[in-house]
Design a protein around this motif. Structure first.
Motif, PDB file in Angstrom:
ATOM      1  N   UNK A 112       4.117  -8.748  -8.769  1.00 33.36           N
ATOM      2  CA  UNK A 112       3.159  -7.686  -9.086  1.00 33.36           C
ATOM      3  C   UNK A 112       2.277  -7.471  -7.864  1.00 33.36           C
ATOM      4  N   UNK A 113       2.463  -6.333  -7.225  1.00 34.45           N
ATOM      5  CA  UNK A 113       1.746  -6.011  -5.997  1.00 34.45           C
ATOM      6  C   UNK A 113       0.406  -5.374  -6.354  1.00 34.45           C
ATOM      7  N   UNK A 114      -0.656  -5.811  -5.688  1.00 32.07           N
ATOM      8  CA  UNK A 114      -1.983  -5.246  -5.900  1.00 32.07           C
ATOM      9  C   UNK A 114      -2.459  -4.569  -4.618  1.00 32.07           C
ATOM     10  N   UNK A 115      -3.233  -3.509  -4.772  1.00 27.50           N
ATOM     11  CA  UNK A 115      -3.775  -2.792  -3.614  1.00 27.50           C
ATOM     12  C   UNK A 115      -5.217  -2.400  -3.905  1.00 27.50           C
ATOM     13  N   UNK A 133      -3.734  -5.824   0.465  1.00 25.66           N
ATOM     14  CA  UNK A 133      -2.528  -5.909  -0.344  1.00 25.66           C
ATOM     15  C   UNK A 133      -2.310  -7.348  -0.768  1.00 25.66           C
ATOM     16  N   UNK A 134      -1.944  -7.537  -2.021  1.00 26.10           N
ATOM     17  CA  UNK A 134      -1.744  -8.873  -2.538  1.00 26.10           C
ATOM     18  C   UNK A 134      -0.546  -8.931  -3.479  1.00 26.10           C
ATOM     19  N   UNK A 135      -0.282 -10.131  -3.961  1.00 25.80           N
ATOM     20  CA  UNK A 135      -1.055 -11.366  -3.808  1.00 25.80           C
ATOM     21  C   UNK A 135      -1.158 -11.806  -2.346  1.00 25.80           C
ATOM     22  N   UNK A 136      -2.392 -12.087  -1.918  1.00 27.26           N
ATOM     23  CA  UNK A 136      -2.622 -12.472  -0.545  1.00 27.26           C
ATOM     24  C   UNK A 136      -1.787 -13.695  -0.173  1.00 27.26           C
ATOM     25  N   UNK A 137      -1.177 -13.655   0.990  1.00 29.08           N
ATOM     26  CA  UNK A 137      -0.355 -14.774   1.450  1.00 29.08           C
ATOM     27  C   UNK A 137       1.093 -14.689   1.059  1.00 29.08           C
ATOM     28  N   UNK A 138       1.476 -13.698   0.224  1.00 22.14           N
ATOM     29  CA  UNK A 138       2.889 -13.532  -0.135  1.00 22.14           C
ATOM     30  C   UNK A 138       3.720 -13.276   1.121  1.00 22.14           C
ATOM     31  N   UNK A 139       4.787 -14.032   1.292  1.00 18.38           N
ATOM     32  CA  UNK A 139       5.659 -13.893   2.460  1.00 18.38           C
ATOM     33  C   UNK A 139       7.015 -13.366   2.001  1.00 18.38           C
ATOM     34  N   UNK A 140       7.581 -12.428   2.745  1.00 16.62           N
ATOM     35  CA  UNK A 140       8.848 -11.806   2.378  1.00 16.62           C
ATOM     36  C   UNK A 140      10.018 -12.462   3.104  1.00 16.62           C
ATOM     37  N   UNK A 141      11.168 -12.463   2.451  1.00 18.49           N
ATOM     38  CA  UNK A 141      12.375 -13.016   3.060  1.00 18.49           C
ATOM     39  C   UNK A 141      12.904 -12.135   4.178  1.00 18.49           C
ATOM     40  N   UNK A 142      12.587 -10.845   4.110  1.00 22.55           N
ATOM     41  CA  UNK A 142      12.942  -9.897   5.165  1.00 22.55           C
ATOM     42  C   UNK A 142      11.842  -8.850   5.244  1.00 22.55           C
ATOM     43  N   UNK A 169      -5.235  -7.880   9.759  1.00 21.92           N
ATOM     44  CA  UNK A 169      -6.411  -8.656  10.124  1.00 21.92           C
ATOM     45  C   UNK A 169      -6.073 -10.143  10.105  1.00 21.92           C
ATOM     46  N   UNK A 170      -6.174 -10.767  11.259  1.00 23.37           N
ATOM     47  CA  UNK A 170      -5.858 -12.179  11.416  1.00 23.37           C
ATOM     48  C   UNK A 170      -7.147 -12.958  11.681  1.00 23.37           C
ATOM     49  N   UNK A 171      -7.799 -13.391  10.631  1.00 24.74           N
ATOM     50  CA  UNK A 171      -9.011 -14.219  10.654  1.00 24.74           C
ATOM     51  C   UNK A 171     -10.211 -13.491  11.243  1.00 24.74           C
ATOM     52  N   UNK A 195       4.277 -10.106   5.342  1.00 23.68           N
ATOM     53  CA  UNK A 195       3.431 -10.795   4.371  1.00 23.68           C
ATOM     54  C   UNK A 195       2.326  -9.848   3.919  1.00 23.68           C
ATOM     55  N   UNK A 196       1.619 -10.232   2.868  1.00 23.08           N
ATOM     56  CA  UNK A 196       0.497  -9.443   2.377  1.00 23.08           C
ATOM     57  C   UNK A 196      -0.817  -9.985   2.924  1.00 23.08           C
TER      58      UNK A 196
END
Length: 269
Positions: A112-115, A133-142, A169-171, A195-196
């Protein structure tokens, strides 16, 4: 693109109450939501709750005299969530502002993607384009293709639309994504994401010019609008760089080679 709960509004007849339909029906995705008895010469408006799909079809059948008319509108909320499946596909969020295209196998099962529109964490981001975009930290296989729309009429002065690039945004800083492309006709920037997190559009080029109303007239503001590695183009002429601070690597370049000069205040006379 929109949340499922919405309201269908019908104005029966013209602006002064003439030419009203006497009977009719309205169907949403094949389900009748307005029955013939809801219409009539004494009925000026109709309002009913409806349920929308990601793509919905509204059908209308009317009965009356030649010239009778109705005006329909749908009040809805842009969708902030949608489900992505392992089979792949495209989802739309926040109306037409965010589009995600998932290849087969990019996610396991379903997600379930959130925006959520977010305040920009730094001034370089184009207003209205920062999205969590979330869930934050979700990583995709491709890699997944993310598209974010922009309004060219609200871009900061001096921003070159063709130079817009999507970043994440990276930190404490922005990082440019790979595979950036700009569709100027549709007003959309697309890139590949793995990733999200928080995303935004940033201009890689901004024009500074004190005599051009379409350009940024303050050099410091122009510098603040470009991320690290960006370019501020200076228009032809001699310009005073007053109280300017540069806190990241970027390029100051003449719009036309050899035609622009920047001078410090103490050497301006």
């Amino acid at each position: 693109r929109y949340a499922p709960d919405a309201t269908l509004r019908i104005v029966n007849g013209d602006a002064i109450g003439n030419n009203r339909a006497t009977s009719g029906s309205v169907l949403v995705d094949g389900q009748e939501v307005v029955q013939p008895s809801a219409f009539g010469k004494q009925i000026g408006s109709i309002s009913v709750p409806i349920t929308l799909r990601n793509t919905s079809v509204i059908s209308v059948r009317l009965a009356g005299s030649p010239g009778d008319q109705i005006t329909m509108s749908v009040d809805g909320r842009p969708a902030t969530t949608a489900t992505a499946f392992s089979a792949g596909g495209t989802i739309h969020l926040l109306g037409a502002q965010v589009t995600l295209t998932f290849p087969v196998g990019a996610v396991n099962g379903s997600v379930v993607v959130t925006s959520v529109p977010a305040p920009p964490p730094s001034p370089e981001a184009v207003p209205g384009t920062t999205i969590d975009l979330g869930p934050s930290g979700t990583v995709f296989s491709s890699p997944v293709t993310l598209s974010i729309a922009f309004d060219p009429t609200t871009l900061p002065r001096g921003t070159k639309p063709a130079s817009l690039r999507m970043h994440w945004w990276n930190t404490d800083h922005w990082e440019k994504l790979s595979g950036n492309s700009v569709d100027l006709q549709r007003g959309v920037v697309s890139a590949q994401v793995t990733h999200f997190t928080t995303f935004a559009l940033l201009p890689s080029e901004v024009e500074f010019c004190t005599g051009d109303p379409t350009a940024e007239s303050d050099l410091q503001t122009a510098i603040c609008h470009v991320p690290a590695g960006g370019t501020v183009y200076v228009c032809d002429g001699r310009h005073v760089a007053n109280d300017v601070t540069i806190d990241r690597p970027l390029t100051l370049a003449a719009e036309h080679a050899g035609m622009a000069t920047l001078v410090q205040p103490d050497t301006a006379s």
